[in-house]
Design a protein around this motif. Structure first.
Motif, PDB file in Angstrom:
ATOM      1  N   ILE A  14       0.844  -1.204   0.000  1.00 20.68           N
ATOM      2  CA  ILE A  14       0.000   0.000   0.000  1.00 20.68           C
ATOM      3  C   ILE A  14       0.875   1.247   0.000  1.00 20.68           C
ATOM      4  O   ILE A  14       0.588   2.227  -0.703  1.00 20.68           O
ATOM      5  CB  ILE A  14      -0.988  -0.006   1.186  1.00 20.68           C
ATOM      6  CG1 ILE A  14      -1.999  -1.149   1.007  1.00 20.68           C
ATOM      7  CG2 ILE A  14      -1.688   1.339   1.330  1.00 20.68           C
ATOM      8  CD1 ILE A  14      -2.885  -1.388   2.212  1.00 20.68           C
ATOM      9  N   SER A  15       1.967   1.227   0.750  1.00 22.96           N
ATOM     10  CA  SER A  15       2.883   2.374   0.752  1.00 22.96           C
ATOM     11  C   SER A  15       3.456   2.597  -0.638  1.00 22.96           C
ATOM     12  O   SER A  15       3.539   3.739  -1.107  1.00 22.96           O
ATOM     13  CB  SER A  15       4.020   2.152   1.745  1.00 22.96           C
ATOM     14  OG  SER A  15       3.541   2.121   3.069  1.00 22.96           O
ATOM     15  N   PRO A  80      -9.850   5.561   3.817  1.00 19.12           N
ATOM     16  CA  PRO A  80      -8.674   6.126   3.164  1.00 19.12           C
ATOM     17  C   PRO A  80      -7.422   5.319   3.471  1.00 19.12           C
ATOM     18  O   PRO A  80      -7.357   4.611   4.477  1.00 19.12           O
ATOM     19  CB  PRO A  80      -8.573   7.535   3.771  1.00 19.12           C
ATOM     20  CG  PRO A  80      -9.230   7.406   5.105  1.00 19.12           C
ATOM     21  CD  PRO A  80     -10.328   6.388   4.926  1.00 19.12           C
ATOM     22  N   LYS A  81      -6.476   5.431   2.600  1.00 21.45           N
ATOM     23  CA  LYS A  81      -5.139   4.905   2.830  1.00 21.45           C
ATOM     24  C   LYS A  81      -4.257   6.140   2.963  1.00 21.45           C
ATOM     25  O   LYS A  81      -4.305   7.043   2.129  1.00 21.45           O
ATOM     26  CB  LYS A  81      -4.703   4.007   1.689  1.00 21.45           C
ATOM     27  CG  LYS A  81      -5.514   2.732   1.607  1.00 21.45           C
ATOM     28  CD  LYS A  81      -5.134   1.922   0.374  1.00 21.45           C
ATOM     29  CE  LYS A  81      -5.866   0.604   0.296  1.00 21.45           C
ATOM     30  NZ  LYS A  81      -7.298   0.697   0.294  1.00 21.45           N
ATOM     31  N   ILE A  82      -3.463   6.166   4.026  1.00 21.20           N
ATOM     32  CA  ILE A  82      -2.708   7.372   4.361  1.00 21.20           C
ATOM     33  C   ILE A  82      -1.268   6.989   4.672  1.00 21.20           C
ATOM     34  O   ILE A  82      -1.022   6.103   5.495  1.00 21.20           O
ATOM     35  CB  ILE A  82      -3.321   8.078   5.590  1.00 21.20           C
ATOM     36  CG1 ILE A  82      -4.810   8.350   5.366  1.00 21.20           C
ATOM     37  CG2 ILE A  82      -2.552   9.344   5.933  1.00 21.20           C
ATOM     38  CD1 ILE A  82      -5.571   8.676   6.640  1.00 21.20           C
ATOM     39  N   GLU A 145      -7.314  -1.102   8.003  1.00 23.04           N
ATOM     40  CA  GLU A 145      -7.542  -2.547   7.991  1.00 23.04           C
ATOM     41  C   GLU A 145      -6.481  -3.233   8.852  1.00 23.04           C
ATOM     42  O   GLU A 145      -6.808  -3.981   9.753  1.00 23.04           O
ATOM     43  CB  GLU A 145      -7.525  -3.071   6.567  1.00 23.04           C
ATOM     44  CG  GLU A 145      -8.705  -2.561   5.742  1.00 23.04           C
ATOM     45  CD  GLU A 145      -8.619  -2.931   4.280  1.00 23.04           C
ATOM     46  OE1 GLU A 145      -7.803  -3.800   3.915  1.00 23.04           O
ATOM     47  OE2 GLU A 145      -9.365  -2.340   3.487  1.00 23.04           O
ATOM     48  N   THR A 146      -5.213  -2.955   8.557  1.00 21.54           N
ATOM     49  CA  THR A 146      -4.129  -3.547   9.339  1.00 21.54           C
ATOM     50  C   THR A 146      -3.471  -2.530  10.266  1.00 21.54           C
ATOM     51  O   THR A 146      -2.799  -2.914  11.215  1.00 21.54           O
ATOM     52  CB  THR A 146      -3.044  -4.155   8.416  1.00 21.54           C
ATOM     53  OG1 THR A 146      -2.490  -3.106   7.613  1.00 21.54           O
ATOM     54  CG2 THR A 146      -3.634  -5.231   7.523  1.00 21.54           C
ATOM     55  N   SER A 150      -2.822   6.202  15.879  1.00 22.27           N
ATOM     56  CA  SER A 150      -2.396   5.779  17.217  1.00 22.27           C
ATOM     57  C   SER A 150      -3.475   6.020  18.275  1.00 22.27           C
ATOM     58  O   SER A 150      -3.639   5.199  19.186  1.00 22.27           O
ATOM     59  CB  SER A 150      -1.093   6.468  17.609  1.00 22.27           C
ATOM     60  OG  SER A 150      -1.238   7.867  17.552  1.00 22.27           O
ATOM     61  N   ALA A 151      -4.236   7.089  18.177  1.00 22.53           N
ATOM     62  CA  ALA A 151      -5.290   7.347  19.170  1.00 22.53           C
ATOM     63  C   ALA A 151      -6.384   6.284  19.104  1.00 22.53           C
ATOM     64  O   ALA A 151      -6.914   5.858  20.142  1.00 22.53           O
ATOM     65  CB  ALA A 151      -5.883   8.738  18.951  1.00 22.53           C
ATOM     66  N   ILE A 152      -6.728   5.829  17.904  1.00 23.98           N
ATOM     67  CA  ILE A 152      -7.742   4.778  17.764  1.00 23.98           C
ATOM     68  C   ILE A 152      -7.172   3.444  18.235  1.00 23.98           C
ATOM     69  O   ILE A 152      -7.876   2.658  18.878  1.00 23.98           O
ATOM     70  CB  ILE A 152      -8.249   4.704  16.312  1.00 23.98           C
ATOM     71  CG1 ILE A 152      -8.984   6.013  15.968  1.00 23.98           C
ATOM     72  CG2 ILE A 152      -9.180   3.501  16.109  1.00 23.98           C
ATOM     73  CD1 ILE A 152      -9.392   6.155  14.527  1.00 23.98           C
ATOM     74  N   GLU A 153      -5.882   3.182  17.944  1.00 21.07           N
ATOM     75  CA  GLU A 153      -5.241   1.973  18.462  1.00 21.07           C
ATOM     76  C   GLU A 153      -5.330   1.931  19.982  1.00 21.07           C
ATOM     77  O   GLU A 153      -5.613   0.893  20.569  1.00 21.07           O
ATOM     78  CB  GLU A 153      -3.774   1.906  18.032  1.00 21.07           C
ATOM     79  CG  GLU A 153      -3.575   1.586  16.571  1.00 21.07           C
ATOM     80  CD  GLU A 153      -2.111   1.670  16.143  1.00 21.07           C
ATOM     81  OE1 GLU A 153      -1.280   2.278  16.867  1.00 21.07           O
ATOM     82  OE2 GLU A 153      -1.794   1.129  15.062  1.00 21.07           O
ATOM     83  N   GLU A 154      -5.092   3.085  20.623  1.00 22.69           N
ATOM     84  CA  GLU A 154      -5.157   3.167  22.081  1.00 22.69           C
ATOM     85  C   GLU A 154      -6.573   2.890  22.577  1.00 22.69           C
ATOM     86  O   GLU A 154      -6.771   2.149  23.548  1.00 22.69           O
ATOM     87  CB  GLU A 154      -4.673   4.540  22.552  1.00 22.69           C
ATOM     88  CG  GLU A 154      -4.808   4.787  24.040  1.00 22.69           C
ATOM     89  CD  GLU A 154      -3.983   3.855  24.913  1.00 22.69           C
ATOM     90  OE1 GLU A 154      -4.303   3.732  26.117  1.00 22.69           O
ATOM     91  OE2 GLU A 154      -3.027   3.220  24.408  1.00 22.69           O
TER      92      GLU A 154
END
Length: 166
Positions: A14-15, A80-82, A145-146, A150-154
C-alpha cells in the motif's frame, strides 16, 4: 525510528502504491511562525521524496530557516489509505529543469503534442528550479484494515482490556 523500521513501512504494497501517486501535502513552518500545508507534485526515487519548485517560491526561505517537514500522501476513498512521512528538507538549486519535475508531470493525461508544447513552455519559463529533497526519518501507514491512527489503536486496546476484565 530506525532506518529498518522506516524501510519496512515504505516497502509495504500500500505504501508503494501511495508513493507512486502524483501529489503529496507538504507541511512546514512559515517564516512568520504559522503552519502551512500545500499540495505539491513529487517523485519517490526509492530513498527520497523529491519535489521541485520555482527559485522564488515563498516556501524556500521558510525551509532554509526550519527544514523540518511532514508529508501526507492519501487516497480519496473510504476507508482512506494514508502514508505519513517526516524528515528534513534539503534544498538543491539546479540550472534548467530537473528530470524529476518532468517525471512528476508525466502522469497527467496529455497527447504527445500537448506534452511537447507543455515541456517547451516549461523550459521557456524557468531558467532553473529548486529540488526539495526529503529523506524519511519517520513513517507511518494507516489503512484502517491492518493499521490505525495511534489514538484509535489506544482506544481499541482500552476496550479490549475492559472486555477481558468483564
Amino acid at each position: 525510528m530506525q532506518p529498518s523500521e522506516i524501510a519496512d513501512v515504505l516497502n509495504r504494497p500500500i505504501s508503494r502504491e501511495l508513493l507512486a501517486r502524483d501529489l503529496t501535502r507538504l507541511a512546514y513552518v512559515a517564516k512568520d511562525g504559522t503552519p502551512r500545508a500545500i499540495p505539491i507534485a513529487f517523485v519517490w526515487n526509492g530513498s527520497e521524496i523529491v519535489m521541485c519548485t520555482v527559485k522564488n517560491a515563498p516556501k524556500l526561505p521558510a525551509l532554509r530557516h526550519n527544514p523540518a517537514v511532514a508529508l501526507t500522501i492519501d487516497t480519496e476513498v473510504h476507508p482512506p489509505k494514508i502514508l505519513l512521512i517526516r524528515g528534513r528538507a534539503e534544498l538543491d538549486v539546479v540550472e534548467g529543469i530537473p528530470d524529476e519535475y518532468l517525471q512528476m508531470n508525466g502522469t497527467y493525461t496529455m497527447t504527445a503534442e500537448q506534452r511537447v508544447e507543455w515541456e517547451a513552455n516549461v523550459r521557456s519559463l524557468y531558467d532553473g528550479m529548486v529540488r526539495i529533497v526529503v529523506t524519511p526519518t519517520w513513517a507511518k501507514l494507516i489503512d484502517f484494515e491492518t493499521t490505525l491512527p495511534s489514538a484509535i489503536e489506544e482506544l481499541a486496546r482500552q476496550r479490549d482490556e475492559r472486555n477481558r476484565g468483564a
